[in-house]
Design a protein around this motif. Sequence first.
Motif, PDB file in Angstrom:
ATOM      1  N   ALA A 153       0.855  -1.185   0.000  1.00 13.92           N
ATOM      2  CA  ALA A 153       0.000   0.000   0.000  1.00 13.92           C
ATOM      3  C   ALA A 153       0.888   1.232   0.000  1.00 13.92           C
ATOM      4  O   ALA A 153       1.520   1.559   1.004  1.00 13.92           O
ATOM      5  N   CYS A 154       0.955   1.924  -1.132  1.00 12.13           N
ATOM      6  CA  CYS A 154       1.836   3.079  -1.294  1.00 12.13           C
ATOM      7  C   CYS A 154       1.088   4.357  -0.922  1.00 12.13           C
ATOM      8  O   CYS A 154      -0.005   4.613  -1.440  1.00 12.13           O
ATOM      9  N   ASP A 155       1.685   5.165  -0.050  1.00 11.08           N
ATOM     10  CA  ASP A 155       0.988   6.378   0.379  1.00 11.08           C
ATOM     11  C   ASP A 155       0.995   7.459  -0.687  1.00 11.08           C
ATOM     12  O   ASP A 155       0.237   8.422  -0.605  1.00 11.08           O
ATOM     13  N   VAL A 156       1.854   7.318  -1.707  1.00  8.41           N
ATOM     14  CA  VAL A 156       1.833   8.217  -2.861  1.00  8.41           C
ATOM     15  C   VAL A 156       2.068   7.383  -4.115  1.00  8.41           C
ATOM     16  O   VAL A 156       2.621   6.288  -4.050  1.00  8.41           O
ATOM     17  N   ASP A 157       1.658   7.921  -5.270  1.00 12.88           N
ATOM     18  CA  ASP A 157       1.779   7.147  -6.506  1.00 12.88           C
ATOM     19  C   ASP A 157       2.981   7.548  -7.340  1.00 12.88           C
ATOM     20  O   ASP A 157       3.089   7.194  -8.506  1.00 12.88           O
ATOM     21  N   VAL A 158       3.926   8.277  -6.749  1.00 12.82           N
ATOM     22  CA  VAL A 158       5.050   8.795  -7.528  1.00 12.82           C
ATOM     23  C   VAL A 158       5.980   7.672  -7.977  1.00 12.82           C
ATOM     24  O   VAL A 158       6.202   6.704  -7.255  1.00 12.82           O
ATOM     25  N   PRO A 159       6.526   7.784  -9.181  1.00  8.60           N
ATOM     26  CA  PRO A 159       7.510   6.804  -9.639  1.00  8.60           C
ATOM     27  C   PRO A 159       8.847   7.007  -8.934  1.00  8.60           C
ATOM     28  O   PRO A 159       9.094   8.043  -8.309  1.00  8.60           O
ATOM     29  N   LEU A 160       9.700   6.021  -9.051  1.00  6.16           N
ATOM     30  CA  LEU A 160      11.019   6.096  -8.422  1.00  6.16           C
ATOM     31  C   LEU A 160      11.793   7.318  -8.904  1.00  6.16           C
ATOM     32  O   LEU A 160      12.524   7.951  -8.138  1.00  6.16           O
ATOM     33  N   ALA A 161      11.621   7.656 -10.164  1.00  9.41           N
ATOM     34  CA  ALA A 161      12.371   8.767 -10.744  1.00  9.41           C
ATOM     35  C   ALA A 161      12.120  10.087 -10.021  1.00  9.41           C
ATOM     36  O   ALA A 161      12.968  10.987 -10.052  1.00  9.41           O
ATOM     37  N   ASP A 162      10.970  10.219  -9.344  1.00 11.13           N
ATOM     38  CA  ASP A 162      10.624  11.475  -8.665  1.00 11.13           C
ATOM     39  C   ASP A 162      10.863  11.439  -7.164  1.00 11.13           C
ATOM     40  O   ASP A 162      10.613  12.437  -6.474  1.00 11.13           O
ATOM     41  N   ALA A 163      11.327  10.318  -6.616  1.00  8.95           N
ATOM     42  CA  ALA A 163      11.389  10.146  -5.167  1.00  8.95           C
ATOM     43  C   ALA A 163      12.275  11.193  -4.496  1.00  8.95           C
ATOM     44  O   ALA A 163      11.887  11.805  -3.497  1.00  8.95           O
ATOM     45  N   GLY A 201      10.995   6.572   0.180  1.00  4.02           N
ATOM     46  CA  GLY A 201      12.393   6.635  -0.206  1.00  4.02           C
ATOM     47  C   GLY A 201      12.821   5.574  -1.182  1.00  4.02           C
ATOM     48  O   GLY A 201      13.977   5.165  -1.203  1.00  4.02           O
ATOM     49  N   GLY A 202      11.895   5.112  -2.026  1.00  2.00           N
ATOM     50  CA  GLY A 202      12.196   4.099  -3.016  1.00  2.00           C
ATOM     51  C   GLY A 202      11.939   2.680  -2.574  1.00  2.00           C
ATOM     52  O   GLY A 202      12.233   1.725  -3.302  1.00  2.00           O
TER      53      GLY A 202
END
Length: 306
Positions: A153-163, A201-202
């Motif tokens: 369950a990810c608290d945000v949907d950001v890709p790794l590239a934006d972490a 943090g990835g």
Amino acid sequence: MSRARTLACPASLKGALSARKAAAALAQGLREWSDVDVLPVADGGEGTLDILQPVLRAEWRQAKVHDAFGRPRLARWLQLPTGEAAVEAAEAIPLDPQRLDPLAASSRGLGELLSAVGRPTHLHVGLGGTANVDAGAGLLEVLDELPAPTSVACDVDVPLADAVRLFAAQKGATRAQLPELEQRLAPLAAYAELPGAGAAGGLGAALASLGAELVPGARLVLDLLGLDPAAYDLVVTGEGTVDATTARGKAPGEVARRCREAGVRCVVFGGRVTEPLSGVETVALSGDPARSARDLVELGRRLARQ
């Protein structure tokens, strides 16, 4: 004339109030003019297990782990009646405002926690609220496979590239440290664009590399809680900081989305607001953590006049 029906369903205000305490404060103000239901929410980050435990009728368990800086720590997890287990990354490697050092912070403690749950029939892992920006390198030192089929369950949907760009500063990174932190993402470049891979943090990418399925944390948690805004005249939600990430997988953003779909008025509060949510009312509180409970009581009262 019948009283309005309102729902107080905030997430936590990190460093100030838990979701439960925030909901109670809101309800105190709302109750002066409406009939109130209380449903604190979470999105996979800090406090998610506390929200889910009563609903899932799960039993608390504990494991000895190390936090992000190697200090011994007891981390809780949930054993579900179904044989499943639920783990929260922030139980093992929480973000500590007293020590913000993303270059030193490791995700190893989460690996220790996942190793301690045995062999559940299914494993649910909540991501968010962690100190690390190591793309799961510490976790991968401990684990080379997951103990069960795993949903993250990810608290945000950001890709790794934006972490790093979006979250490293919150964890104490200086501008000079960003290139080194960016370099840490390179081993998991295959997951660079995967939604949710940049969470915690990835850690999303690291768990995906072990075969886990990444899912929107808020949507999963709210489904388990049975949130249906259609029964209310007003829904009030919010969190400590409302910014660009709130609409990208955080619990208040998901509550607001469901309210828009149901045609129900929604008010979103933030201790600080740097980017209002589109399509709903967004309210900034005083910004003083010591005033958070009082701010929410006053907000509940004030909404009667709007």
